[in-house]
Design a protein around this motif. Sequence first.
Motif, short mmCIF file in Angstrom:
data_model
loop_
_atom_site.label_atom_id
_atom_site.label_comp_id
_atom_site.label_asym_id
_atom_site.label_seq_id
_atom_site.Cartn_x
_atom_site.Cartn_y
_atom_site.Cartn_z
N LEU A 57 0.83 -1.20 0.00
CA LEU A 57 0.00 0.00 0.00
C LEU A 57 0.86 1.26 0.00
O LEU A 57 0.56 2.23 -0.70
N LEU A 58 1.94 1.25 0.76
CA LEU A 58 2.87 2.38 0.78
C LEU A 58 3.52 2.58 -0.58
O LEU A 58 3.63 3.71 -1.07
N ALA A 59 3.92 1.50 -1.22
CA ALA A 59 4.51 1.60 -2.56
C ALA A 59 3.49 2.13 -3.56
O ALA A 59 3.83 2.93 -4.44
N ALA A 60 2.24 1.70 -3.43
CA ALA A 60 1.20 2.20 -4.33
C ALA A 60 0.98 3.70 -4.11
O ALA A 60 0.76 4.45 -5.07
N ALA A 61 1.03 4.13 -2.86
CA ALA A 61 0.89 5.56 -2.58
C ALA A 61 2.07 6.35 -3.13
O ALA A 61 1.90 7.48 -3.61
N LEU A 62 3.26 5.75 -3.08
CA LEU A 62 4.44 6.41 -3.63
C LEU A 62 4.39 6.50 -5.15
O LEU A 62 5.13 7.28 -5.75
N VAL A 63 3.54 5.74 -5.77
CA VAL A 63 3.33 5.85 -7.21
C VAL A 63 2.17 6.80 -7.49
O VAL A 63 2.26 7.66 -8.37
N ALA A 64 1.09 6.69 -6.74
CA ALA A 64 -0.12 7.46 -7.03
C ALA A 64 0.04 8.95 -6.74
O ALA A 64 -0.39 9.78 -7.55
N LEU A 65 0.64 9.30 -5.63
CA LEU A 65 0.74 10.71 -5.27
C LEU A 65 1.63 11.52 -6.22
O LEU A 65 1.19 12.57 -6.71
N PRO A 66 2.84 11.06 -6.55
CA PRO A 66 3.62 11.83 -7.53
C PRO A 66 2.95 11.87 -8.91
O PRO A 66 3.05 12.87 -9.62
N THR A 67 2.27 10.79 -9.28
CA THR A 67 1.58 10.79 -10.57
C THR A 67 0.46 11.81 -10.57
O THR A 67 0.28 12.54 -11.56
N LEU A 68 -0.28 11.90 -9.48
CA LEU A 68 -1.35 12.89 -9.38
C LEU A 68 -0.79 14.31 -9.44
O LEU A 68 -1.31 15.17 -10.16
N LEU A 69 0.27 14.56 -8.70
CA LEU A 69 0.89 15.89 -8.73
C LEU A 69 1.44 16.22 -10.12
O LEU A 69 1.29 17.34 -10.61
N TYR A 70 2.05 15.25 -10.76
CA TYR A 70 2.56 15.48 -12.10
C TYR A 70 1.43 15.76 -13.08
O TYR A 70 1.57 16.62 -13.96
N ALA A 71 0.33 15.06 -12.94
CA ALA A 71 -0.81 15.29 -13.85
C ALA A 71 -1.35 16.71 -13.69
O ALA A 71 -1.70 17.35 -14.69
N VAL A 72 -1.39 17.21 -12.47
CA VAL A 72 -1.86 18.57 -12.25
C VAL A 72 -0.89 19.57 -12.87
O VAL A 72 -1.30 20.51 -13.57
N VAL A 73 0.40 19.38 -12.62
CA VAL A 73 1.41 20.29 -13.19
C VAL A 73 1.39 20.20 -14.71
O VAL A 73 1.47 21.22 -15.41
N TYR A 74 1.26 19.01 -15.25
CA TYR A 74 1.21 18.82 -16.69
C TYR A 74 0.01 19.55 -17.29
O TYR A 74 0.14 20.23 -18.32
N ALA A 75 -1.14 19.43 -16.65
CA ALA A 75 -2.34 20.11 -17.15
C ALA A 75 -2.17 21.63 -17.10
O ALA A 75 -2.56 22.33 -18.05
N LEU A 76 -1.60 22.14 -16.03
CA LEU A 76 -1.38 23.58 -15.92
C LEU A 76 -0.39 24.07 -16.98
O LEU A 76 -0.64 25.09 -17.65
N LEU A 77 0.71 23.37 -17.15
CA LEU A 77 1.72 23.80 -18.12
C LEU A 77 1.21 23.71 -19.55
O LEU A 77 1.42 24.63 -20.35
N THR A 78 0.54 22.64 -19.89
CA THR A 78 0.02 22.54 -21.26
C THR A 78 -1.09 23.55 -21.49
O THR A 78 -1.20 24.09 -22.60
N GLY A 79 -1.89 23.84 -20.47
CA GLY A 79 -2.92 24.88 -20.61
C GLY A 79 -2.31 26.24 -20.84
O GLY A 79 -2.77 27.01 -21.70
N VAL A 80 -1.27 26.58 -20.09
CA VAL A 80 -0.59 27.86 -20.26
C VAL A 80 0.06 27.94 -21.64
O VAL A 80 -0.02 28.97 -22.32
N LEU A 81 0.70 26.86 -22.05
CA LEU A 81 1.33 26.85 -23.38
C LEU A 81 0.30 27.00 -24.49
O LEU A 81 0.54 27.72 -25.48
N ARG A 82 -0.83 26.37 -24.35
CA ARG A 82 -1.89 26.53 -25.37
C ARG A 82 -2.42 27.96 -25.38
O ARG A 82 -2.70 28.51 -26.45
N LEU A 83 -2.57 28.56 -24.21
CA LEU A 83 -3.04 29.93 -24.13
C LEU A 83 -2.02 30.89 -24.76
O LEU A 83 -2.39 31.78 -25.53
N VAL A 84 -0.74 30.70 -24.48
CA VAL A 84 0.29 31.53 -25.07
C VAL A 84 0.31 31.36 -26.59
O VAL A 84 0.40 32.34 -27.34
N ASN A 85 0.23 30.13 -27.05
CA ASN A 85 0.21 29.88 -28.49
C ASN A 85 -1.04 30.44 -29.15
O ASN A 85 -0.99 30.87 -30.30
#
Length: 91
Positions: A57-85
């Motif tokens: 369960l701890l290993a699964a959390a160590l996979v899920a939490l960084p993936t969730l954070l990365y997905a949020v950052v990825y969505a924000l960055l791609t959204g900003v890049l699309r807006l700039v473009n």
Amino acid sequence: MTLPEPSTVAATLHDRLLRPVRRTLWPFLHEDVDHGDPVSHVLLSLIAGLVAFALTLLAAALVALPTLLYAVVYALLTGVLRLVNAFRYRR
């Protein structure tokens, strides 16, 4: 520079963090207890299974939490890049 997709990051984290833990702890997660086993063996088997489950369960959390954070950052960055473009390359 292109960012990898969140699914790629999740697959990489799964392969490097969760899969080895699950492979190592598999026997403890699927241990059988026979009817004639002593109580100490049953308790040790139960404790080993609980510890293996907690570590998995701890290993699964160590996979899920960084993936969730990365997905949020990825969505924000791609959204900003699309807006700039969109402002840069108006039709």
